[in-house]
Design a protein around this motif. Structure first.
Motif, mmCIF file in Angstrom:
data_model
loop_
_atom_site.group_PDB
_atom_site.id
_atom_site.type_symbol
_atom_site.label_atom_id
_atom_site.label_comp_id
_atom_site.label_asym_id
_atom_site.label_seq_id
_atom_site.Cartn_x
_atom_site.Cartn_y
_atom_site.Cartn_z
ATOM 1 N N THR A 33 0.847 -1.188 0.000
ATOM 2 C CA THR A 33 0.000 0.000 0.000
ATOM 3 C C THR A 33 0.885 1.242 0.000
ATOM 4 O O THR A 33 1.790 1.345 0.828
ATOM 5 C CB THR A 33 -0.897 0.037 1.250
ATOM 6 O OG1 THR A 33 -1.581 -1.214 1.380
ATOM 7 C CG2 THR A 33 -1.899 1.176 1.170
ATOM 8 N N THR A 52 -3.430 0.424 -3.738
ATOM 9 C CA THR A 52 -2.996 -0.901 -3.283
ATOM 10 C C THR A 52 -2.232 -1.539 -4.429
ATOM 11 O O THR A 52 -2.745 -1.687 -5.526
ATOM 12 C CB THR A 52 -4.203 -1.761 -2.873
ATOM 13 O OG1 THR A 52 -5.141 -1.816 -3.952
ATOM 14 C CG2 THR A 52 -4.891 -1.158 -1.659
ATOM 15 N N ALA A 99 2.791 1.025 3.559
ATOM 16 C CA ALA A 99 2.427 0.040 4.566
ATOM 17 C C ALA A 99 2.311 -1.334 3.914
ATOM 18 O O ALA A 99 2.343 -1.458 2.690
ATOM 19 C CB ALA A 99 1.106 0.419 5.231
ATOM 20 N N LEU A 102 -3.404 -3.553 4.089
ATOM 21 C CA LEU A 102 -4.331 -2.889 4.984
ATOM 22 C C LEU A 102 -5.764 -3.212 4.593
ATOM 23 O O LEU A 102 -6.062 -3.410 3.420
ATOM 24 C CB LEU A 102 -4.133 -1.376 4.934
ATOM 25 C CG LEU A 102 -2.772 -0.824 5.370
ATOM 26 C CD1 LEU A 102 -2.727 0.696 5.166
ATOM 27 C CD2 LEU A 102 -2.480 -1.181 6.810
ATOM 28 N N SER A 103 -6.635 -3.240 5.583
ATOM 29 C CA SER A 103 -8.050 -3.387 5.285
ATOM 30 C C SER A 103 -8.582 -2.081 4.715
ATOM 31 O O SER A 103 -7.947 -1.021 4.851
ATOM 32 C CB SER A 103 -8.817 -3.753 6.557
ATOM 33 O OG SER A 103 -8.733 -2.691 7.498
ATOM 34 N N ASP A 106 -8.764 0.831 7.015
ATOM 35 C CA ASP A 106 -7.489 1.342 7.517
ATOM 36 C C ASP A 106 -6.703 2.137 6.474
ATOM 37 O O ASP A 106 -5.725 2.789 6.820
ATOM 38 C CB ASP A 106 -6.613 0.193 8.023
ATOM 39 C CG ASP A 106 -7.131 -0.382 9.328
ATOM 40 O OD1 ASP A 106 -6.880 -1.584 9.575
ATOM 41 O OD2 ASP A 106 -7.773 0.359 10.081
ATOM 42 N N LEU A 107 -7.131 2.099 5.234
ATOM 43 C CA LEU A 107 -6.370 2.747 4.171
ATOM 44 C C LEU A 107 -6.235 4.253 4.376
ATOM 45 O O LEU A 107 -5.241 4.845 3.971
ATOM 46 C CB LEU A 107 -7.024 2.492 2.817
ATOM 47 C CG LEU A 107 -6.891 1.088 2.248
ATOM 48 C CD1 LEU A 107 -7.732 0.960 0.990
ATOM 49 C CD2 LEU A 107 -5.442 0.743 1.945
ATOM 50 N N ARG A 109 -6.258 5.920 7.275
ATOM 51 C CA ARG A 109 -5.846 6.300 8.629
ATOM 52 C C ARG A 109 -4.350 6.549 8.705
ATOM 53 O O ARG A 109 -3.550 5.685 8.300
ATOM 54 C CB ARG A 109 -6.245 5.210 9.614
ATOM 55 C CG ARG A 109 -7.746 5.045 9.760
ATOM 56 C CD ARG A 109 -8.101 3.913 10.706
ATOM 57 N NE ARG A 109 -9.542 3.845 10.926
ATOM 58 C CZ ARG A 109 -10.145 2.867 11.597
ATOM 59 N NH1 ARG A 109 -9.424 1.888 12.097
ATOM 60 N NH2 ARG A 109 -11.454 2.886 11.751
ATOM 61 N N ALA A 111 -2.432 6.445 11.264
ATOM 62 C CA ALA A 111 -1.788 5.484 12.164
ATOM 63 C C ALA A 111 -1.530 4.136 11.514
ATOM 64 O O ALA A 111 -0.778 3.317 12.058
ATOM 65 C CB ALA A 111 -2.633 5.303 13.413
ATOM 66 N N SER A 112 -2.121 3.877 10.352
ATOM 67 C CA SER A 112 -1.940 2.579 9.687
ATOM 68 C C SER A 112 -0.603 2.472 8.978
ATOM 69 O O SER A 112 -0.206 1.385 8.586
ATOM 70 C CB SER A 112 -3.063 2.367 8.664
ATOM 71 O OG SER A 112 -4.336 2.394 9.269
ATOM 72 N N TYR A 113 0.089 3.588 8.772
ATOM 73 C CA TYR A 113 1.282 3.617 7.930
ATOM 74 C C TYR A 113 2.551 3.737 8.774
ATOM 75 O O TYR A 113 2.756 4.748 9.444
ATOM 76 C CB TYR A 113 1.196 4.778 6.946
ATOM 77 C CG TYR A 113 0.095 4.587 5.932
ATOM 78 C CD1 TYR A 113 -1.237 4.877 6.235
ATOM 79 C CD2 TYR A 113 0.376 4.087 4.659
ATOM 80 C CE1 TYR A 113 -2.240 4.663 5.310
ATOM 81 C CE2 TYR A 113 -0.617 3.894 3.730
ATOM 82 C CZ TYR A 113 -1.928 4.180 4.061
ATOM 83 O OH TYR A 113 -2.925 3.977 3.138
#
Length: 126
Positions: A33, A52, A99, A102-103, A106-107, A109, A111-113
């Motif tokens: 991602t 993605t 990242a 990711l779901s 979460d893409l 957000r 904090a996801s990376y």
């Protein structure tokens, strides 16, 4: 580790275009991602666009949909953001992020990376 380096920011008049690029290096095989976020002065960092990598699916913030386009160059491990019809409210520091898988939720957000570039300034004058 993954390293990200952005380029292509600058100053442009409203209605103009800029193209940002993000070059990834290091353990790029683990990256599924890649996206762009931005942060204006006094505001929180916000999602702009993401791709993605296995399937090339793209997602955009409503504020940039139809004006910005995210694309990739697999051979160069590069993701770009073409920004057209720029507005003064697009002024911000733009960050590239990467990242693993990711779901969908979460893409967008921050904090996801786990991996971030240093940022590049985009200024749109009115």
């Amino acid at each position: 580790q993954v390293q990200l380096v952005e380029s292509g920011g600058g100053l442009v008049q409203a209605g103009g275009s800029l193209r940002l690029s993000c070059a990834a290096s290091g353990r790029t095989a683990s990256i599924y991602t890649m996206g762009w976020f931005r942060q204006a002065p006094g505001k929180e960092r916000e999602f702009v666009a993401v791709m993605t990598l296995p399937n090339g699916n793209t997602y955009y913030a409503d504020s940039v949909k139809g004006r910005f386009t995210i694309s990739r160059d697999n051979a160069k491990n590069t993701v770009s953001l073409q920004m057209d019809s720029l507005r003064p409210e697009d002024t911000a520091v733009y960050y590239c992020a990467a990242a693993q898988i990711l779901s969908r939720i979460d893409l967008t957000r921050v904090a996801s990376y786990p991996y971030w570039g240093q940022g590049t300034q985009v200024t749109v004058s009115s």
